[in-house]
Write a protein that holds these residues in place. Sequence first.
Motif, PDB file in Angstrom:
ATOM      1  N   VAL A 292       0.866  -1.184   0.000  1.00 48.91           N
ATOM      2  CA  VAL A 292       0.000   0.000   0.000  1.00 48.91           C
ATOM      3  C   VAL A 292       0.897   1.226   0.000  1.00 48.91           C
ATOM      4  O   VAL A 292       1.863   1.299   0.764  1.00 48.91           O
ATOM      5  N   TYR A 301      -3.181   0.587  -3.686  1.00 53.15           N
ATOM      6  CA  TYR A 301      -2.661  -0.767  -3.482  1.00 53.15           C
ATOM      7  C   TYR A 301      -2.032  -1.192  -4.800  1.00 53.15           C
ATOM      8  O   TYR A 301      -2.712  -1.287  -5.832  1.00 53.15           O
ATOM      9  N   TYR A 319      -7.227   1.836  -2.842  1.00 48.50           N
ATOM     10  CA  TYR A 319      -7.309   1.129  -1.559  1.00 48.50           C
ATOM     11  C   TYR A 319      -8.397   1.719  -0.665  1.00 48.50           C
ATOM     12  O   TYR A 319      -9.138   0.983  -0.004  1.00 48.50           O
TER      13      TYR A 319
END
Length: 529
Positions: A292, A301, A319
């Motif tokens: 991440v 991500y 993400y």
Amino acid sequence: MSKSTASQTLRWQFIRKMLIMMITIALISGTFQYFILREQINENVMNEALMIGNSIEHGIKETDLASKSIEQQIDYKLESISARIADHLQGKSLDHITDQDLIRLRDQFQIAGITLFARKGDDIVGVKSSDPKEIGFSFKSIMQEAFLALDHLLQGKKPEGNGIVSYVNQNIINLYIAQSGSHDDKPRFFKYAYYHQPGTDYVINPYIEANEVYQFTQEVGPDSWIKKVLSENKYAKEIAVLDPRVFEDPSLAEKMYPPLKKIVYGTYNDQTQEDEQILVQMDKSAQRVSYVQKFNSEKLYKMFIPFDEGRVIYISLDYETMSAPLYRQSLILIIFGLLSLVALFILTANFFNSIYRNIQKIIIQIKQLEAGDLTAKSQILDGGELGELSDSTNTMVDTLHQLLTDTREKATQAQKLSVLLETDANESLEKAFTMSMEATAESRDTVEEIYYFLDQLEKHLVQQLDDPGAKVIMDKLDEMRQLANHRTNNTTEITIALSDLFKALHEQSSELSDLSHSLLDDLAKFKLQ
């Protein structure tokens, strides 16, 4: 600490412990949920990325398979055309072949062009061509592998492909479809064949335009798959197929022909220094990497998946967008958990307060009993152990009440009897004393009369000592005096003993009266009505 303070402390101690326990449970549960949620989010994001990666990989393989099938057909076609061109040029030396001959053959076979390569010094260059732009073209400076393959053809050796050819045979090699290196005006894609007719000193290079293959790969190839995935997946930010070799050595984009590209397919705009280091490392060790990363205030991500031919599938997902539903769900669960804990606390507190109030009723009853109130009762109707304790305490109070009531009645009766006994003892003592005094006086008077009579009798008998009967009587006179004196003493002793008896009886009746009075005073301390 007073008892009221102690009882109050008991309640607050319970509440404090309950609060500490529930806060601890909330913290442990929240921490556990946080780690579970993070693992679940990472797993979901990874699965999503892998699913996209598998989709892209599947699309690339399908496109490559279709492209290779088309390219194989073109390879066979070019081999046939090359052999037929060689037949048409049979018997002609390089000097007798003109560009017009090549143009005529190009038009006859309906191909894009024909170039003849021959040695020129230590190089192999295009010397005749249907396209003037191809004359002077050389592989030596841009693709050493192709140069060596042409060298082997001219020497009559079977060339080696080394990953640059799509088809190879004893006298021919076909390169993969590639962009022309001699047409800089606009991108044009060609399929090149290099054929050497034994006994000649040149290599025939027929080529056909293969834009249809390029167009096919553009319409249904990896780029189209990537666009489709990006349009259908709201979480996907970027998808690309990358070549780590170019990231490690950027000069490969210029030295090799056709030149290698960092971005083979797709787009790769969110590039960071960390990404580049990972790609360089993946060129040495092909392992999947994911992490991440913060990029331009966005949380992304990123996953890099090794693919065939040293390529890497790059996937970038939003993400925060992916994790938001799970975070909301977790927040809802945490809120409901906290509400459940609060509800449990309230129910537990109410239950404890109910028990506490019942305990207080029993405590109040016991305090009243301690103060002497034997009429104190507690009423608890919860049907539990406290109710049984209250009933047992009430029964004990009734028993004590009845016992003390009976004791007070007996004590009252005993006091009355002791008063009567004391009165009778006083009267009897007075009568006994009076009677004793009178009897003693009468006894003394009688003894004196007896003594007087005996004295007179003795005087009379003294005058008659010659008489034997008188002497006997004289001897009895002393006994008579002693007997009279003894009886008088006995009477006195009896009177004294009787007086002492009545006096002791008076004292005991007085003591019994005092004891009864004291007992009644003690019983008066208890509330019996």
